[in-house]
Design an enzyme around this catalytic site. Structure first.
Site, PDB file in Angstrom:
ATOM      1  CG  ASN A   1      31.108  34.667  44.528  1.00 31.14           C
ATOM      2  OD1 ASN A   1      30.495  33.503  44.456  1.00 31.14           O
ATOM      3  ND2 ASN A   1      30.585  35.809  44.767  1.00 31.14           N
TER       4      ASN A   1
ATOM      5  CE  LYS B   1      28.900  37.491  42.414  1.00 29.73           C
ATOM      6  NZ  LYS B   1      28.567  38.683  41.968  1.00 29.73           N
TER       7      LYS B   1
ATOM      8  CG  HIS C   1      28.664  38.560  48.013  1.00 25.98           C
ATOM      9  ND1 HIS C   1      27.886  39.269  47.399  1.00 25.98           N
ATOM     10  CD2 HIS C   1      30.130  38.382  47.052  1.00 25.98           C
ATOM     11  CE1 HIS C   1      28.220  39.570  46.066  1.00 25.98           C
ATOM     12  NE2 HIS C   1      29.402  39.120  45.973  1.00 25.98           N
TER      13      HIS C   1
ATOM     14  CD  GLU D   1      25.522  38.824  44.368  1.00 26.38           C
ATOM     15  OE1 GLU D   1      25.978  37.867  44.730  1.00 26.38           O
ATOM     16  OE2 GLU D   1      26.206  39.639  43.434  1.00 26.38           O
TER      17      GLU D   1
ATOM     18  CD  GLU E   1      32.988  41.350  46.058  1.00 30.05           C
ATOM     19  OE1 GLU E   1      33.476  40.733  45.080  1.00 30.05           O
ATOM     20  OE2 GLU E   1      31.625  41.074  46.805  1.00 30.05           O
TER      21      GLU E   1
ATOM     22  N   GLY F   1      28.824  43.113  39.134  1.00 28.77           N
ATOM     23  CA  GLY F   1      28.079  42.692  37.705  1.00 28.77           C
ATOM     24  C   GLY F   1      27.666  43.983  36.995  1.00 28.77           C
TER      25      GLY F   1
ATOM     26  CB  SER G   1      33.028  45.156  36.956  1.00 33.25           C
ATOM     27  OG  SER G   1      31.605  45.285  37.110  1.00 33.25           O
TER      28      SER G   1
END
Ligand code: 13P
Length: 252
Positions: free
Chosen positions: A9, A11, A96, A98, A168, A174, A214
């Site tokens: 991904n 992003k 996701h 985010e 996730e 991150g 991560s």
């Protein structure tokens, strides 16, 4: 045996030139290895066509990072499932954290996105995962159960069988902190038990569940070796061709 998958991904990163360079580097590296895993790369929308042209070499598939919940028409700024499909996109990340957080994507919208993807033969990579306060409050199972149920359990068996799930944990994205292999295995087993309850053991046994958060070349081997972990959804490390291909090699 479930097929292993490693998806990258990207992003909202890289300019066009950098993106093309990364794809070319990936091709060079992937040409030289025999992988057990299927590889998917998920570049930003404007780079999908370029990546899709390179995907003709059959070294990887192309995923989008988002999809419209609508079919077509006056929805400025949206990209539909049929548009993605027509460009050779085979997969799409949906739900996701985010997008849930920054774009207020709720269960109803995610359901519509999953339906659109499936209707146009685009495989959803449906993301679930709890935040740090939720894990600290020991609500992680409850949160993931709600996300899986509300996002996917309206599907019939045939439709559900086409979906990939990615666990996730938000606190691992991150941050450089991964879930421990035991935490990942525990949640993957839990998700599978929910699927068995809603569908049956066979469907649960066939569902692909990826780990994300991560993931690096240093920790992927141990994570991917956990029972029930069928590969990874990789963020930051997917922007470095060598490391990403190393991670792909570890999915065996
Ligand atoms: P990182 O690998 O950068 O933690 O991102 C994970 C992720 O969000 C993949 O979708």
């Amino acid at each position: 045996m479930r097929q292993k998958i490693v998806a990258g991904n990207w992003k909202m990163n890289l300019c066009f030139e950098e993106a093309e360079e990364l794809v070319e580097e990936l091709i060079d590296l992937l040409e030289d290895v025999e992988l057990k895993a299927d590889v998917i790369i998920c570049p930003p929308f404007p780079y999908l066509e370029m990546a899709s042209d390179y995907a003709q070499e059959e070294l990887f598939n192309i995923g989008a990072q988002n999809i419209s919940p609508f079919e077509a028409g006056a929805y400025t700024g949206e990209v539909s499932a049929s548009m993605l499909k027509s460009m050779g996109v085979t997969h799409c990340i949906i739900g996701h954290s985010e997008r849930r957080k920054y774009f207020n994507e709720d269960d109803k919208m995610l359901t519509a996105k999953v339906n659109q993807a499936l209707m146009h033969d685009v495989t959803p990579i449906f993301c679930v995962g709890e935040s740090l306060p939720e894990r600290e409050a020991e609500k992680h199972f409850e949160v993931v159960r709600r996300q899986v149920r509300h996002g996917l359990f309206h599907l019939d068996t045939g439709e559900f069988s086409k979906v990939i799930i990615a666990y996730e944990p938000v606190w691992a994205i991150g941050t450089g902190i991964t879930a421990s292999p035991a935490q990942a295995a525990e949640m993957h087993a839990y998700i599978r038990s929910l699927i068995a309850e809603r569908y049956d053991d066979q469907v649960a046994g066939q569902t692909l569940i990826l780990y994300g958060g991560s993931c690096t070349a240093k920790n992927a081997a141990e994570l991917f070796a956990q029972p029930g972990v069928d590969g990874g959804l990789v963020g930051g490390a997917s922007l470095k061709a060598e490391e990403f291909v190393e991670i792909c090699k570890l999915a065996i």
